[in-house]
Design a protein around this motif. Structure first.
Motif, short mmCIF file in Angstrom:
data_model
loop_
_atom_site.label_atom_id
_atom_site.label_comp_id
_atom_site.label_asym_id
_atom_site.label_seq_id
_atom_site.Cartn_x
_atom_site.Cartn_y
_atom_site.Cartn_z
N PRO A 1 -7.03 36.75 10.42
CA PRO A 1 -8.34 36.52 9.80
C PRO A 1 -8.53 37.28 8.50
O PRO A 1 -9.30 36.86 7.64
N ASP B 1 -5.43 27.37 14.90
CA ASP B 1 -5.37 25.94 14.63
C ASP B 1 -5.92 25.67 13.24
O ASP B 1 -7.13 25.70 13.03
N GLY C 1 -7.21 26.74 10.01
CA GLY C 1 -7.82 28.01 9.67
C GLY C 1 -8.72 28.55 10.78
O GLY C 1 -9.40 29.56 10.59
N ARG C 2 -8.72 27.88 11.91
CA ARG C 2 -9.63 28.26 12.99
C ARG C 2 -8.92 29.14 14.02
O ARG C 2 -7.80 28.84 14.44
N ILE C 3 -9.59 30.22 14.43
CA ILE C 3 -9.08 31.11 15.46
C ILE C 3 -10.06 31.09 16.62
O ILE C 3 -11.25 31.38 16.44
N ALA C 4 -9.59 30.74 17.80
CA ALA C 4 -10.45 30.66 18.98
C ALA C 4 -10.04 31.71 19.99
O ALA C 4 -8.87 31.77 20.39
#
Length: 378
Positions: free
Chosen positions: A82, A116, A118-121
């Motif tokens: 991030p 996924d 630019g997404r971080i879950a």
């Protein structure tokens, strides 16, 4: 494929050209071209998994000397972290390019995550402070380990609906999940009253895969047909050997001439990769195990390479291998090995490794434990 053997919907395109051992003749072995994966600006990089598109994940030091998860695709490495100051690691990737791993916060707590785009879950925990993810399949199911509220650690299967399933243990305090296949089978290691053993959980319960005679074993990867690779102590717990567990039997893969070996990845053709000590010392070399034989990958990349491949982390269904190597100056990198069209000669028979894979072969196809070393993978 990550030997994160998830999805593998690509069919194997190749057939095996059968070869026979001719005592008086040299044999053809697979030859590989090598691509350096580089770093994110720091001095070293590591590799963990590869999918069937050749995308690689792992972690690398950035120019601030902080470990960052990365995705390498088409020769370009991008950070998945991030921000530059946050430590992160990637351990698995599916064929859609979604990665699984871990992000650490400022207070030292960690969370299993998926990357996924630019997404971080965040996947949460089992009630405790920390969790980390190790594998992900095409359905979005994730394997890993998480702390419980009582401080013990458990292997988990994370479901797309947000449920994190505690997979229990084999009678001891806890367990650790290391991979998941397309059917949702999870492998890893689980504590017993004494020692720990490799396990496979098929959704109906945890099965003890046993050992090669010692008190400790650990599964690292599983392919879509349920073949498992890992490492196990032999009787007496003085040495460790790589294994493939298949059809209810744990098969010893032996070594490249040294005492110990470790297997880290497997593809849907049953080819395994890992690391083995070589004869005459403790030096570790990356290996490919195919068609019943173990090959030193350093002998298959051609002269003048300049680096020593010390372990291979994973192999996909096209036979691409991701490996880790270091040079004489101490710099370390991840590498992507891809089969060349040609072949290289192997010396006349004299060792088991010369019962090779044949000439046109498109191939038959953060925490490692108390005593079982996971060389070069931390």
């Amino acid at each position: 494929m990550s030997a994160i053997p998830r999805l593998f919907q690509l069919s194997l395109l190749s057939s095996l050209l059968a070869t026979f051992l001719i005592p008086s003749a040299a044999q053809a072995a697979p030859a590989y071209s090598v691509q350096t994966l580089g770093t994110l600006g720091g001095t070293s990089g590591d590799v963990r998994a590869i999918n069937n598109s050749g995308s690689v994940v792992g972690y690398s030091l950035n120019s601030d000397n902080i470990s960052s998860a990365y995705l390498s695709r088409g020769g370009t490495m991008q950070s998945l972290s991030p921000d530059r100051a946050t430590r992160s690691f990637a351990s698995g990737i599916n064929d859609a390019g979604v990665a699984a791993g871990q992000v650490l916060n400022g207070s030292g707590e960690s969370r299993a995550v998926t990357f996924d785009g630019g997404r971080i879950a965040s996947l949460g925990t089992l009630g405790g402070r920390n969790s980390f993810a190790t594998g992900i399949n095409s359905a979005g199911q994730v394997s890993g380990s998480a702390d419980r509220a009582d401080g013990t650690q458990a292997a988990f299967r994370f479901m797309p609906d947000g449920r994190m399933q505690d997979l229990g243990s084999l009678g001891g305090a806890g367990s650790m999940g290391t991979d998941i296949n397309a059917s949702g089978m999870v492998v890893g290691r689980a504590d017993l009253a004494s020692g720990y053993h490799a396990f496979l959980d098929d959704g109906k319960g945890m099965t003890d895969l046993g050992t090669l005679g010692g008190n400790y074993s650990e599964a690292h990867r599983i392919n879509d047909s349920g073949a498992v690779v890992g490492s196990s102590y032999l009787a007496g717990d003085a040495s460790v050997h790589a294994f493939v567990f298949e059809n209810g039997v744990m098969n010893d893969l032996s070594t490249l001439g040294g005492v110990n070996s470790y297997s880290y990845g497997i593809n849907n053709a049953g080819q395994a990769v890992g690391s083995s000590e070589i004869a005459g010392g403790k030096a570790l070399h990356a290996f490919l195990y195919s068609d019943g034989q173990m090959f030193d990958l350093n002998a298959l990349v051609g002269p003048g390479f300049g680096w020593t491949l010390n372990y291979a982390a994973d192999i996909n269904d096209l036979g691409q291998i991701t490996a880790h190597g270091c040079n004489s100056l101490g710099a370390c990198r991840g590498f992507l090995l891809t089969l060349d069209d040609g072949s290289v000669a192997v010396p006349e028979p004299g060792t088991p490794a010369l019962m090779l894979l044949g000439a046109g072969l498109m191939l038959l196809g953060a925490r490692r434990g108390r005593r079982l070393r996971a060389i070069g993978r931390n």
